[in-house]
Design a protein around this motif. Sequence first.
Motif, PDB file in Angstrom:
ATOM      1  N   LEU A  86       0.819  -1.208   0.000  1.00 47.62           N
ATOM      2  CA  LEU A  86       0.000   0.000   0.000  1.00 47.62           C
ATOM      3  C   LEU A  86       0.854   1.259   0.000  1.00 47.62           C
ATOM      4  O   LEU A  86       0.459   2.286  -0.521  1.00 47.62           O
ATOM      5  N   VAL A  87       2.007   1.183   0.618  1.00 43.32           N
ATOM      6  CA  VAL A  87       2.904   2.326   0.701  1.00 43.32           C
ATOM      7  C   VAL A  87       4.092   2.050  -0.214  1.00 43.32           C
ATOM      8  O   VAL A  87       4.896   1.167   0.046  1.00 43.32           O
ATOM      9  N   THR A  88       4.173   2.826  -1.279  1.00 43.06           N
ATOM     10  CA  THR A  88       5.251   2.640  -2.236  1.00 43.06           C
ATOM     11  C   THR A  88       6.236   3.800  -2.146  1.00 43.06           C
ATOM     12  O   THR A  88       5.934   4.846  -1.559  1.00 43.06           O
TER      13      THR A  88
ATOM     14  N   CYS B 105       6.289  21.658   0.078  1.00 44.52           N
ATOM     15  CA  CYS B 105       5.717  22.771  -0.691  1.00 44.52           C
ATOM     16  C   CYS B 105       4.880  23.699   0.188  1.00 44.52           C
ATOM     17  O   CYS B 105       4.682  24.860  -0.168  1.00 44.52           O
ATOM     18  N   GLN B 106       4.402  23.221   1.302  1.00 47.34           N
ATOM     19  CA  GLN B 106       3.607  24.071   2.186  1.00 47.34           C
ATOM     20  C   GLN B 106       4.436  25.208   2.765  1.00 47.34           C
ATOM     21  O   GLN B 106       3.912  26.259   3.116  1.00 47.34           O
TER      22      GLN B 106
ATOM     23  N   ALA C 200       6.075  11.615  -3.025  1.00 49.31           N
ATOM     24  CA  ALA C 200       5.016  12.593  -3.310  1.00 49.31           C
ATOM     25  C   ALA C 200       4.522  13.263  -2.037  1.00 49.31           C
ATOM     26  O   ALA C 200       4.301  14.479  -2.016  1.00 49.31           O
ATOM     27  N   ILE C 201       4.357  12.504  -0.978  1.00 53.10           N
ATOM     28  CA  ILE C 201       3.913  13.080   0.300  1.00 53.10           C
ATOM     29  C   ILE C 201       4.977  14.014   0.860  1.00 53.10           C
ATOM     30  O   ILE C 201       4.668  15.096   1.365  1.00 53.10           O
ATOM     31  N   PHE C 202       6.239  13.623   0.746  1.00 57.16           N
ATOM     32  CA  PHE C 202       7.332  14.450   1.241  1.00 57.16           C
ATOM     33  C   PHE C 202       7.402  15.776   0.480  1.00 57.16           C
ATOM     34  O   PHE C 202       7.512  16.841   1.082  1.00 57.16           O
TER      35      PHE C 202
END
Length: 82
Positions: free
Chosen positions: A6-8, A21-22, A14-16
Amino acid sequence: EMDAVLVTTPLIIAIFVAGLCQFLVGYNTGVMNSPSSVVFSGHSTLEWSIAVSVFAVGGPWGAVAAGTLVDTRGRRGAMAIC
Protein backbone atom coordinates in the motif's frame (compact mmCIF):
# COMPACT_ATOMS: atom_id res chain seq x y z
CA GLU A 1 -8.45 -8.43 -3.08
CA MET A 2 -6.21 -5.57 -1.97
CA ASP A 3 -2.60 -5.44 -3.02
CA ALA A 4 -0.05 -6.28 -0.37
CA VAL A 5 1.96 -3.10 -1.01
CA LEU A 6 0.00 0.00 0.00
CA VAL A 7 2.90 2.33 0.70
CA THR A 8 5.25 2.64 -2.24
CA THR A 9 8.39 4.69 -2.74
CA PRO A 10 6.73 7.11 -5.22
CA LEU A 11 3.92 7.66 -2.71
CA ILE A 12 6.38 8.50 0.06
CA ILE A 13 8.27 10.90 -2.23
CA ALA A 14 5.02 12.59 -3.31
CA ILE A 15 3.91 13.08 0.30
CA PHE A 16 7.33 14.45 1.24
CA VAL A 17 7.36 16.94 -1.65
CA ALA A 18 3.76 18.01 -0.95
CA GLY A 19 4.69 18.61 2.69
CA LEU A 20 7.73 20.68 1.76
CA CYS A 21 5.72 22.77 -0.69
CA GLN A 22 3.61 24.07 2.19
CA PHE A 23 6.61 26.07 3.37
CA LEU A 24 6.49 28.02 0.11
CA VAL A 25 3.13 29.46 1.11
CA GLY A 26 4.63 31.07 4.19
CA TYR A 27 7.68 32.24 2.27
CA ASN A 28 5.59 33.81 -0.50
CA THR A 29 3.41 35.58 2.04
CA GLY A 30 6.52 37.03 3.68
CA VAL A 31 8.04 38.05 0.35
CA MET A 32 5.01 40.23 -0.35
CA ASN A 33 6.40 42.69 2.19
CA SER A 34 9.67 43.37 0.36
CA PRO A 35 8.33 45.49 -2.54
CA SER A 36 6.07 47.57 -0.29
CA SER A 37 8.04 50.78 -0.87
CA VAL A 38 7.57 50.43 -4.64
CA VAL A 39 4.05 49.03 -4.86
CA PHE A 40 2.39 51.01 -2.07
CA SER A 41 4.69 54.00 -1.83
CA GLY A 42 2.01 56.39 -0.58
CA HIS A 43 0.22 54.01 1.78
CA SER A 44 0.55 53.38 5.48
CA THR A 45 1.75 50.23 7.18
CA LEU A 46 -1.83 49.44 8.19
CA GLU A 47 -3.03 49.54 4.58
CA TRP A 48 -0.16 47.31 3.44
CA SER A 49 -0.85 44.88 6.31
CA ILE A 50 -4.49 44.65 5.29
CA ALA A 51 -3.48 43.92 1.68
CA VAL A 52 -1.22 41.05 2.80
CA SER A 53 -3.87 39.72 5.21
CA VAL A 54 -6.54 39.70 2.53
CA PHE A 55 -4.21 37.57 0.40
CA ALA A 56 -3.82 35.02 3.21
CA VAL A 57 -7.50 34.96 4.15
CA GLY A 58 -8.80 35.08 0.58
CA GLY A 59 -7.01 31.90 -0.48
CA PRO A 60 -9.17 29.46 1.49
CA TRP A 61 -12.35 31.31 0.51
CA GLY A 62 -11.32 31.20 -3.12
CA ALA A 63 -10.60 27.48 -2.86
CA VAL A 64 -14.05 26.81 -1.42
CA ALA A 65 -15.71 28.95 -4.08
CA ALA A 66 -13.73 27.26 -6.85
CA GLY A 67 -14.65 23.82 -5.54
CA THR A 68 -18.32 24.69 -5.49
CA LEU A 69 -18.09 26.24 -8.94
CA VAL A 70 -16.39 23.16 -10.38
CA ASP A 71 -19.01 20.90 -8.79
CA THR A 72 -21.85 22.87 -10.38
CA ARG A 73 -20.36 23.94 -13.73
CA GLY A 74 -17.71 21.32 -14.35
CA ARG A 75 -14.00 21.88 -14.84
CA ARG A 76 -14.24 23.50 -18.26
CA GLY A 77 -17.20 25.66 -17.29
CA ALA A 78 -15.41 26.91 -14.19
CA MET A 79 -12.30 27.76 -16.21
CA ALA A 80 -14.43 29.69 -18.71
CA ILE A 81 -15.97 31.76 -15.90
CA CYS A 82 -12.66 32.55 -14.20
